[in-house]
Design an enzyme around this catalytic site. Structure first.
Site, mmCIF file in Angstrom:
data_model
loop_
_atom_site.group_PDB
_atom_site.id
_atom_site.type_symbol
_atom_site.label_atom_id
_atom_site.label_comp_id
_atom_site.label_asym_id
_atom_site.label_seq_id
_atom_site.Cartn_x
_atom_site.Cartn_y
_atom_site.Cartn_z
ATOM 1 C CD GLU A 100 76.154 16.981 31.484
ATOM 2 O OE1 GLU A 100 75.467 18.022 31.493
ATOM 3 O OE2 GLU A 100 75.661 15.854 31.402
ATOM 4 C CG ASP A 102 77.260 13.332 30.668
ATOM 5 O OD1 ASP A 102 77.449 14.002 31.678
ATOM 6 O OD2 ASP A 102 76.476 13.649 29.750
ATOM 7 C CD GLU A 104 73.718 10.268 31.469
ATOM 8 O OE1 GLU A 104 72.896 10.831 32.206
ATOM 9 O OE2 GLU A 104 73.689 10.340 30.233
#
Ligand code: NAG
Ligand code: NAG
Ligand code: NAG
Ligand code: NAG
Ligand code: NAG
Ligand code: NAG
Length: 278
Positions: A100, A102, A104
């Site tokens: 993953e 990210d 955010e």
């Protein structure tokens, strides 16, 4: 996928950049996967809003999976009191030992700064957070958040400026996302348990609905058809002036770096932290 094939794809990418995948369209290239009633796609498919209300948040996924690429998204974050909300833009594979990458965006009370939170998971293990304050108001207009992922490094770009690099040190036994194809995801959700001042500031539902705007999805990425790449991706790396820009941004705006958090890892930082970072 063998190293030789990766190299060939990378070399091909230098010469034969497949433009078909540059400009994507939310209506044709993504699908809601959670809270579909809160996903709004404009009639031409070019703009998207994701809403968090007291019923649900929501998420969209790209239909395709990708194996390396530059995945671009322009986002206007929730204006006003966004404390406790998390708006996100990330890539992920499936399964327990997933990879993953990210972006955010941790909301805050009116007038207080958002946090740009980055992380990377390789074979199911994350704990590689770096956080930044934006050097602009991310709620007054759209900004370009691009994840650039190739066999040698991952680069997080904000408005064309690299803010973080995660290099491939697999030769030293350090896991790197290089074997699992990923979709790109966008979501908004209730993160009041951790997002704002470590969970101290909760969502004020009187400020709902919380709306984030997304536009200009760009998929300069290699589409994975369950067995191999069927297109190419840009394999470029950072130029010296981009590295200088990144160092300047990190000096002024980085507020958390797992590599400097010695108390967290029993006094030892993870092995990649003692290697060159970029
Ligand atoms: C979306 O898909 C439809 C049906 O295949 C096609 O007619 C249309 O041109 C596509 N739109 C865009 C913006 O790619
Ligand atoms: C949820 O929001 C709607 C619309 O603002 C409101 O009418 C409703 O009372 C709210 N429900 C709860 C449980 O707060
Ligand atoms: C967004 O940023 C990426 C990475 O720097 C860049 O390649 C792309 O051209 C930018 N997009 C626009 C519309 O400027
Ligand atoms: C919110 O604002 C407070 C006070 O300025 C700050 O300490 C915090 O880092 C900000 N961001 C988040 C996500 O809590
Ligand atoms: C779509 O997004 C772009 C870029 O953020 C913005 O300039 C434009 O006004 C938006 N269009 C609509 C119909 O919301
Ligand atoms: C993937 O693409 C290759 C090359 O075009 C093709 O030979 C193969 O059958 C495709 N596999 C699937 C699962 O579609």
């Amino acid at each position: 996928m063998g190293d030789a094939r990766i190299l060939i794809v990378a070399l091909v990418a230098l010469f034969a950049f497949d433009r078909r995948f540059v400009h994507a369209n939310f209506a044709n290239d993504t699908v809601p996967s959670w809270g579909a009633q809160n996903v709004r796609i404009s009639a031409d498919g070019e703009n998207l809003t994701l809403t968090l209300n007291n019923q649900t948040g929501c998420r969209i996924d790209t239909i395709n999976r990708f194996m390396f690429g530059s995945i671009e998204m322009h986002i206007k974050l929730v204006a006003g009191n966004s404390a406790g909300t998390v708006t996100s833009y990330y890539m992920s594979s499936d399964g327990s030992a997933h990879d993953e990458i990210d972006f955010e965006f941790l909301g805050n009370s009116t007038g207080q700064p958002y946090i740009i939170h980055t992380n990377v998971y390789a074979q199911g293990i994350g704990n590689k957070e770096q956080q930044f304050y934006p050097w602009f108001d991310p709620t007054s207009g759209s900004h370009n958040y691009t994840i650039h992922w190739n066999p040698s490094e991952i680069v997080w770009f904000v408005d064309g400026t690299p803010i973080r690099v995660f290099r491939n040190y697999e030769t030293l036994g350090i896991p790197y996302p290089s074997k699992q194809a990923m979709k790109a995801y966008s979501s908004i959700w209730n993160g009041e348990g951790w997002a704002t001042e470590g969970g101290r500031v909760k969502i004020d539902w009187r400020s709902a609905p919380f709306v984030a705007g997304y536009a200009r999805l760009g998929l300069r990425a290699c589409v994975w058809n369950d067995s191999q790449c069927v297109s190419t991706y840009p394999s470029s790396t950072l130029a010296p002036d981009q590295r200088t820009q990144m160092a300047t941004i990190r000096d002024s705006y980085m507020i958390y770096d797992y590599c400097r958090d010695t108390t967290r890892f029993d006094g030892k930082t993870p092995p990649e932290c003692s290697q060159p970072q970029y």
